[in-house]
Design a protein around this motif. Structure first.
Motif, PDB file in Angstrom:
ATOM      1  N   ARG A   8       0.852  -1.190   0.000  1.00 28.95           N
ATOM      2  CA  ARG A   8       0.000   0.000   0.000  1.00 28.95           C
ATOM      3  C   ARG A   8       0.884   1.234   0.000  1.00 28.95           C
ATOM      4  O   ARG A   8       1.920   1.300   0.646  1.00 28.95           O
ATOM      5  N   ALA A  10       0.540   5.042   1.143  1.00 28.34           N
ATOM      6  CA  ALA A  10      -0.389   5.639   2.120  1.00 28.34           C
ATOM      7  C   ALA A  10      -0.100   7.118   2.364  1.00 28.34           C
ATOM      8  O   ALA A  10       0.373   7.498   3.433  1.00 28.34           O
ATOM      9  N   PRO A  11      -0.367   7.965   1.379  1.00 21.60           N
ATOM     10  CA  PRO A  11      -0.063   9.384   1.587  1.00 21.60           C
ATOM     11  C   PRO A  11      -1.021  10.056   2.570  1.00 21.60           C
ATOM     12  O   PRO A  11      -2.177   9.658   2.690  1.00 21.60           O
ATOM     13  N   SER A  12      -0.518  11.034   3.277  1.00 16.98           N
ATOM     14  CA  SER A  12      -1.342  11.910   4.111  1.00 16.98           C
ATOM     15  C   SER A  12      -1.660  13.140   3.268  1.00 16.98           C
ATOM     16  O   SER A  12      -0.743  13.809   2.795  1.00 16.98           O
ATOM     17  N   GLU A  44      -4.437   8.639   4.226  1.00 16.30           N
ATOM     18  CA  GLU A  44      -4.387   8.793   5.692  1.00 16.30           C
ATOM     19  C   GLU A  44      -4.888  10.193   6.043  1.00 16.30           C
ATOM     20  O   GLU A  44      -4.116  11.116   6.326  1.00 16.30           O
ATOM     21  N   TYR A 189      -1.989   8.068  14.230  1.00 18.95           N
ATOM     22  CA  TYR A 189      -1.426   7.415  13.042  1.00 18.95           C
ATOM     23  C   TYR A 189      -1.066   5.962  13.356  1.00 18.95           C
ATOM     24  O   TYR A 189      -1.352   5.047  12.581  1.00 18.95           O
ATOM     25  N   ARG A 207       7.603   1.253   2.973  1.00 22.32           N
ATOM     26  CA  ARG A 207       7.513   2.684   3.281  1.00 22.32           C
ATOM     27  C   ARG A 207       8.910   3.215   3.533  1.00 22.32           C
ATOM     28  O   ARG A 207       9.878   2.462   3.620  1.00 22.32           O
ATOM     29  N   LEU A 211      10.291   6.075   8.686  1.00 23.74           N
ATOM     30  CA  LEU A 211       9.266   5.474   9.548  1.00 23.74           C
ATOM     31  C   LEU A 211       9.761   4.199  10.230  1.00 23.74           C
ATOM     32  O   LEU A 211       9.007   3.524  10.933  1.00 23.74           O
TER      33      LEU A 211
HETATM   34  N1  GLU Z   1       1.027   8.673   5.784  1.00 27.52           N
HETATM   35  C1  GLU Z   1       2.433   8.499   5.983  1.00 27.52           C
HETATM   36  C2  GLU Z   1       3.184   9.527   5.173  1.00 27.52           C
HETATM   37  O1  GLU Z   1       2.610  10.151   4.288  1.00 27.52           O
HETATM   38  C3  GLU Z   1       2.905   7.120   5.591  1.00 27.52           C
HETATM   39  C4  GLU Z   1       2.613   6.153   6.657  1.00 27.52           C
HETATM   40  C5  GLU Z   1       3.013   4.718   6.382  1.00 27.52           C
HETATM   41  O2  GLU Z   1       3.416   4.387   5.259  1.00 27.52           O
HETATM   42  O3  GLU Z   1       2.926   3.920   7.327  1.00 27.52           O
HETATM   43  O4  GLU Z   1       4.352   9.728   5.435  1.00 27.52           O
END
Ligand code: GLU
Length: 286
Positions: A8, A10-12, A44, A189, A207, A211
């Motif tokens: 996945r 997963a952009p914020s 997100e 989060y 990712r 992170l």
């Molecule tokens: N939403 C996070 C971001 O944009 C990514 C979180 C994830 O991949 O766990 O940096």
């Protein structure tokens, strides 16, 4: 297919996507495609103060422009709050959460008098509300914090596997009593991402390396909530000419600017593929 990766991106939606996002999405996409798996997109968007609907549309347009088409409509975290709340209530029922009324200013003040434990996110919460008996009439907004000592005792020793770095011993205790449910927004989060990775059967979680440390928290939550543990790949970040992570670099060009200027996104994706797959990672699922 066995070993098919379900990844996945997963952009914020709190700003424009840049080249670093493109690389991350590309890794997710290509790992899924090369293993006969699935590439998913998760938005997100539960940080109400920072998320903007227009950023969602732009991000999806950027991905399409790069030729990275998800296999399902994107999952919006804002539509999953009841599921996050149920998990919070389970942790609460297990006696692992406590209410915290502290403001940022109060925490800063308390840290002046408390022995400071520094985690990757800065000083850990000093524990002011952990045993606080507040008056019944306390009506200030509060967050829910994880009682880290109790959580660690319940979970026991933890570790996880990163495709690049191998076995990692988890040490979530260094973060202290993290917020699980925010005052100003719903789930943190950490809770939302951990629950969604399980709900979407993600594995490996691909990712950015920024992170990496948080994965210790995520495997703790998996243990507490009896969720399956995926493996992870924290890929190297693209840095700007100033050595800063691209998201923060003033030299980071928004993908949208390039898209609207008529550049070919698929060529850009090919350039990223040609230059940035790190040695040592093969695009085969574990
Ligand atoms: N939403 C996070 C971001 O944009 C990514 C979180 C994830 O991949 O766990 O940096």
């Amino acid at each position: 297919m066995e070993n098919a990766a379900i990844t996945r991106f997963a952009p914020s939606p709190n700003g424009a996507l840049h080249l670093g996002h493109a690389l991350s999405a590309l890794y997710c996409h290509d790992l899924a495609r090369s293993t006969g798996g699935r590439f998913l997109v998760r938005i997100e968007d539960i940080d109400g103060s920072r998320s903007r609907a227009e950023h969602i549309d732009r991000a999806l347009a950027d991905l399409a422009w790069l030729g990275l088409d998800p296999d399902e409509p994107p999952l919006l975290q804002s539509s999953c709050i009841p599921r996050y709340r149920a998990a919070r209530d389970r942790l609460l029922g297990d006696g692992l959460l406590y209410r915290c009324w502290c403001t940022r200013a109060e925490i800063t003040e308390a840290l002046r008098y408390a022995p400071v434990r520094h985690g990757p996110d800065g000083p850990a919460y000093p524990g002011t509300c952990r045993h606080a008996a507040r008056a019944d009439g306390e009506d200030r907004p509060y967050s829910w914090r994880l009682d880290m000592a109790a959580a660690l005792e319940r979970a026991g020793p933890l570790g996880w596997r990163d495709l690049m770095r191998g076995e990692v011993a988890a040490n979530p205790g260094r973060f202290g009593d993290i917020v699980i449910w925010r005052k100003d927004a719903p789930a943190s989060y950490h809770l939302a991402a951990t629950l969604d990775d399980a709900a979407q059967h993600i594995g490996p979680v691909v990712r950015g390396a920024d992170l990496f440390d948080y994965t210790d928290i995520h495997v703790l939550l998996q243990a507490l909530l009896q969720l399956p543990q995926p493996c992870y790949w924290h890929h190297p970040l693209l840095l700007g000419p100033d050595g800063e992570k691209l998201a923060k670099s003033k030299d980071s060009p928004a993908l949208e600017v390039r898209r609207l200027a008529g550049e070919d996104g698929r060529i850009l994706a090919e350039e990223l593929r040609a230059h940035h797959f790190p040695a040592g990672i093969s695009l085969t699922a574990p």
